[in-house]
Design an enzyme around this catalytic site. Structure first.
Site: not given
Lengths: 89, 350
Positions: B43, B64, B135-136, B175, B178, B192
């Site tokens: 997205a 991707d 995602n982190f 960053c 931080c 989601c």
């Protein structure tokens, strides 16, 4: 009274509210009053007496980590915000 | 006929953008000689790529790992029903659209899972990295790479009707780590899937990212955002959280101590729960490419199998497997990482 902005993901644990008012002279005291009113929030915000590492708290748009953390004094008109990390995309 | 060959000024197509005073012709020329990598083409990534290719950024790499599904079309603006029917990888389908939009731009499609083994290669030859991930884990990896290379990157995230973005310039701004020291553990944050996501919310956040990219690439550094922006399109909320002062005041493992836990492979798993999809990705890198014909023959007794050059898909036990030539698989029908590992071992084999 200081207000606490509740982010969307936590609202179900705060009776659906987006803003909660609570008494307290510091950020820590206000948040403690909030979790007393809404006990389901406690484990989502705190681990022991400390804020969880992924919970970011701002007072009037400033990060409390460069104020005085939970000891940051707050006044009647101050706005405390709990800011979630948003993962999706 | 390609635009550049028709004898007209190649900058003509950007005339409306150049007439915008703060950018100007000089800014446009800088955009044309700029290079970006867009990490993730879902997205956020499709909106980012659309803006930057139309704006005339010279080189755009889209990376991707995924294929297009019908439920992507609600918000992933470069894709259509034909792409779903053709089983195209997102990066490839996006690149085809982007080249049709602006043939002047060099668009490179990379179908790959971004991890610590390939990220430096994907970002070291560009001027800017853009976050189109969901995602982190990948974001902390991007942050590691960006800080290590001293390269700017723009973070964006969206769920439901709200999103956030910040512009990170290593050495000059805080960053990601931080500001967001750690991400919430699974189960403590909506995805989601649980909270849903509105197309316009993603478009707004990605558009903010794109404007920052244009400023940065055009050299308009004084106009850059220095705050953590929070937007909620449902509640009309727009907030600017002051984060500039965090730099040097946070004992940041990444930008202060220069330890790169994600880049070194010490953080981050090889399985990933995919946002909003009841699916788990299992990455099992192997030295050679999978032989799909052989695998299909092996699996034909277990369920329905079909494959093309890009992927093999089969269904068994109520799970749907999409297997890629590098051995990576997306297993649909579970959010349980351990279960997914077991299924992978059972059907694909380690």
């Amino acid at each position: 009274m200081p207000t606490v902005q509740i982010p969307t993901p936590l609202r179900p644990h705060a009776g659906g509210l987006d803003v909660v008012e609570a008494e307290g002279a510091t950020v820590g005291a206000v948040l403690e009053a909030v979790v007393s009113k809404h006990p389901a929030l406690r484990e989502r915000l705190f681990e022991g007496g400390e804020l969880r590492r992924f919970v970011n708290v701002y007072v009037n748009n400033e990060d409390i980590r460069f104020l005085e953390d939970l000891e940051t004094p707050v006044g009647e008109r101050d706005e405390i915000s709990i800011i979630p990390a948003i993962a999706g995309g | 006929m390609p635009f550049a060959d028709d004898g007209r000024d190649p900058l003509e197509r950007y005339s409306r953008q150049m007439r915008f005073g703060p950018l100007g012709e000089e800014g446009q020329r800088r955009l044309r000689s700029s290079r970006v990598t867009i990490c993730g083409c879902g997205a956020l990534g499709t909106v980012l790529a659309n803006h930057l290719v139309r704006a005339g950024v010279g080189f755009v790499r889209v990376v991707d790992r995924d294929f297009i599904e019908t439920h992507n079309l609600q918000r992933q603006i470069l894709f259509d029903e034909e792409d779903v029917a053709s089983n195209l990888p997102k990066a490839e389908a996006a690149a085809r659209k982007l080249r049709a939009i602006n043939s002047e731009v060099v668009v490179e499609a990379v179908v790959a899972d971004i991890d610590h083994t390939n990220i430096l290669e994907l970002v070291s030859d560009v001027d800017l990295i853009l976050d189109g991930t969901d995602n982190f884990e990948t974001r902390y990896l991007i942050n590691d790479a960006a800080v290590k290379l001293g390269k700017p990157w723009i973070f964006g995230g969206v769920i439901g009707s709200e999103g956030q973005t910040m512009t990170i310039r290593p050495g000059l701004t805080p960053c990601l780590r931080c500001v967001i020291e750690t991400s919430p553990p699974p189960g403590m944050t909506p995805t989601c899937e649980t909270a849903g996501v509105l197309g316009p919310a993603v478009a707004v956040v990605a558009s903010f990212e794109a404007v920052e990219a244009i400023k940065l690439l055009a050299g308009k550094l004084e106009a850059l955002n220095t705050e953590l922006i929070m937007i909620d399109v449902w509640d009309w909320a727009f907030r600017r959280l002051k984060i500039a002062a965090l730099k040097d005041r946070v004992d940041c493992p990444t930008c202060k101590h220069r330890t790169f836990e994600w880049l070194d492979g010490k953080q981050g798993s090889h399985t990933t729960t995919l946002c909003g999809r009841n699916a788990v990705q299992v990455a099992a890198p192997r030295g050679h490419r999978l032989d799909f014909a052989e695998l299909a023959a092996r699996l034909s007794g277990a369920g329905e199998v079909r494959h093309n050059a890009f992927m093999l898909r089969f269904a068994a036990d109520g799970y749907e497997f999409t297997v890629f030539p590098d051995g990576r698989a997306i297993i649909k029908g579970t959010n349980d990482v351990a279960k997914a590992r077991t299924l992978y071992a059972q059907y694909v084999g380690n």
